[in-house]
Design an enzyme around this catalytic site. Sequence first.
Site, PDB file in Angstrom:
ATOM      1  N   HIS A 187       0.860  -1.190   0.000  1.00 52.44           N
ATOM      2  CA  HIS A 187       0.000   0.000   0.000  1.00 52.44           C
ATOM      3  C   HIS A 187       0.892   1.235   0.000  1.00 52.44           C
ATOM      4  CE1 HIS A 187      -3.406  -2.578   1.854  1.00 52.44           C
ATOM      5  NE2 HIS A 187      -3.559  -2.474   0.544  1.00 52.44           N
ATOM      6  N   ALA A 188       0.694   2.101  -0.986  1.00 54.90           N
ATOM      7  CA  ALA A 188       1.650   3.165  -1.277  1.00 54.90           C
ATOM      8  C   ALA A 188       1.852   4.134  -0.120  1.00 54.90           C
ATOM      9  CB  ALA A 188       1.181   3.923  -2.524  1.00 54.90           C
ATOM     10  N   GLU A 190       1.806   3.779   3.047  1.00 53.99           N
ATOM     11  CA  GLU A 190       2.331   3.220   4.300  1.00 53.99           C
ATOM     12  C   GLU A 190       3.857   3.267   4.280  1.00 53.99           C
ATOM     13  OE1 GLU A 190       0.391  -0.602   4.593  1.00 53.99           O
ATOM     14  OE2 GLU A 190      -1.601   0.312   4.464  1.00 53.99           O
ATOM     15  N   ARG A 245      -3.240   4.926  -2.047  1.00 58.85           N
ATOM     16  CA  ARG A 245      -3.126   3.576  -1.485  1.00 58.85           C
ATOM     17  C   ARG A 245      -2.857   2.509  -2.554  1.00 58.85           C
ATOM     18  NH1 ARG A 245      -5.518   0.114   2.648  1.00 58.85           N
ATOM     19  NH2 ARG A 245      -6.534  -1.715   1.754  1.00 58.85           N
ATOM     20  N   ASN A 262      -3.581  -5.703  -2.172  1.00 56.71           N
ATOM     21  CA  ASN A 262      -3.860  -6.659  -1.092  1.00 56.71           C
ATOM     22  C   ASN A 262      -5.310  -7.129  -1.099  1.00 56.71           C
ATOM     23  OD1 ASN A 262      -2.620  -8.120   1.045  1.00 56.71           O
ATOM     24  ND2 ASN A 262      -3.792  -6.902   2.528  1.00 56.71           N
ATOM     25  N   HIS A 315       2.768  -3.892   6.783  1.00 52.76           N
ATOM     26  CA  HIS A 315       1.801  -2.810   6.556  1.00 52.76           C
ATOM     27  C   HIS A 315       1.842  -1.832   7.729  1.00 52.76           C
ATOM     28  CE1 HIS A 315      -0.759  -4.856   3.332  1.00 52.76           C
ATOM     29  NE2 HIS A 315       0.051  -5.826   3.732  1.00 52.76           N
ATOM     30  N   SER A 316       1.000  -0.831   7.675  1.00 55.22           N
ATOM     31  CA  SER A 316       0.714   0.039   8.815  1.00 55.22           C
ATOM     32  C   SER A 316      -0.718   0.566   8.626  1.00 55.22           C
ATOM     33  CB  SER A 316       1.712   1.215   8.870  1.00 55.22           C
ATOM     34  OG  SER A 316       1.478   2.148   7.837  1.00 55.22           O
ATOM     35  N   TYR A 317      -1.368   0.998   9.707  1.00 54.21           N
ATOM     36  CA  TYR A 317      -0.875   1.118  11.054  1.00 54.21           C
ATOM     37  C   TYR A 317      -1.824   0.381  11.999  1.00 54.21           C
ATOM     38  CZ  TYR A 317      -4.591   4.694  11.273  1.00 54.21           C
ATOM     39  OH  TYR A 317      -5.799   5.351  11.205  1.00 54.21           O
ATOM     40  N   GLU A 357       1.088  -5.124  11.081  1.00 53.51           N
ATOM     41  CA  GLU A 357       0.661  -3.722  11.031  1.00 53.51           C
ATOM     42  C   GLU A 357       1.565  -2.962  11.999  1.00 53.51           C
ATOM     43  OE1 GLU A 357      -1.515  -2.376   9.109  1.00 53.51           O
ATOM     44  OE2 GLU A 357      -2.865  -3.961   8.407  1.00 53.51           O
TER      45      GLU A 357
END
Length: 408
Positions: A187-188, A190, A245, A262, A315-317, A357
Amino acid sequence: ILAASLLVATTASLKCIDVFFCLFFYIYFSGQVLSITPKTQEQVEILKNVSTQYEVTGLWHPVSPHNIKELTQVHLYLPGNSSETVKNLLQRHNIAHEVMLPNADEVIEMQMRNDSGDPRSGSTFYYRYHTLEDIYDWINRTANDYPDKVKAILVGSSYEKRPLYALKLSLNNRPNKKAMWIDCGIHAREWISPAFCLFFVHYSLSFYNVNTEMTRILDNMDFYVLPVMNPDGYKYTWTNRRMWRKNRSPQKGTSCIGVDLNRNFDANWCTTGASSNPCDETYCGSFPESEPESQAVANFLRSHKESIQIYLSIHSYSQMLIIPHILPLPFLSADLAPGGSDDWAYNLGIKYSFTFELQDRGRYGFLLPPSHIQGACNEALLAVKTIVLKVMEKPQASMGSRQAGPAA
């Protein structure tokens, strides 16, 4: 306000020289992140409309408007040009809100500051965020500096034909070694995710034969590390829209861009928790592995499934460790990720498959300041080491078996 608007419109970079003007500017023009907890179904519907009607408004949590529920916290990013309008709308409908981050644009500017692009300038390189070009340069330099330990593997390419490089870390030539896969930046927006991949490679190379646990791990296991799985989207967050994203593939029959990578894997694809609308953040794509990025990773894992024992997607968050969703859990209200890479990897036979995450839990969200990178990476590193050491204790004969159910 008009004067300030003209100044903003004609100035690429605003430097405050007057304290009062700076305060004035950030009150009226800086983006903000709100925390909102709807109390009624009517308020839920209003929040759903707000998060979809305002094009540049970013719904941080939950990831989809469909997941907004009563008495469940919502994190909403408002750019400076719409923050007052949205806040007035919330006030008219008696929807209470808290400003979690009042100066989001200032935080974004701080994230993009980078005094050095040289990865050999010291360890502080790993506690800053870096452009895609800097990351590609780092990949090349790392492979060149450690030719006997690191190999850059071209896994595939993105929609916009940017290379997908995975670094293979192999510290010795022991036969039949198992391996671990880590991908970052699916995901861009993050940014802490690619930062962790760079940190992890640096730590592994620096602490081999120094840290006992890391030495044991690297003596017995190889690593494949993909620092940026979504390079097109990541590039776009640096040049156009920080909260982007998805990837950047155009969708036929619509002006909307991008697929949520994802949600694009062949595991419960496009069921509840994903969207078939190309304009949505969780758009699943036209079919499983429709995107070159997800297809490249899936093909690589398929061709190495006999050796890859552990799969991690960073990933985050929210500081969570997520296990594959292989059983229905109707009593949980957590967001589901059908078409997720971890579920797909588990179904492939990679029993130890997880999603991390990273920090934080919402104070900064996707805008985690550079000063927090070290703490976030050290926390994730501890989790990675713990998982790998536990897996190494398992008898080799049991690896790849799914009869024991989800990894704990």
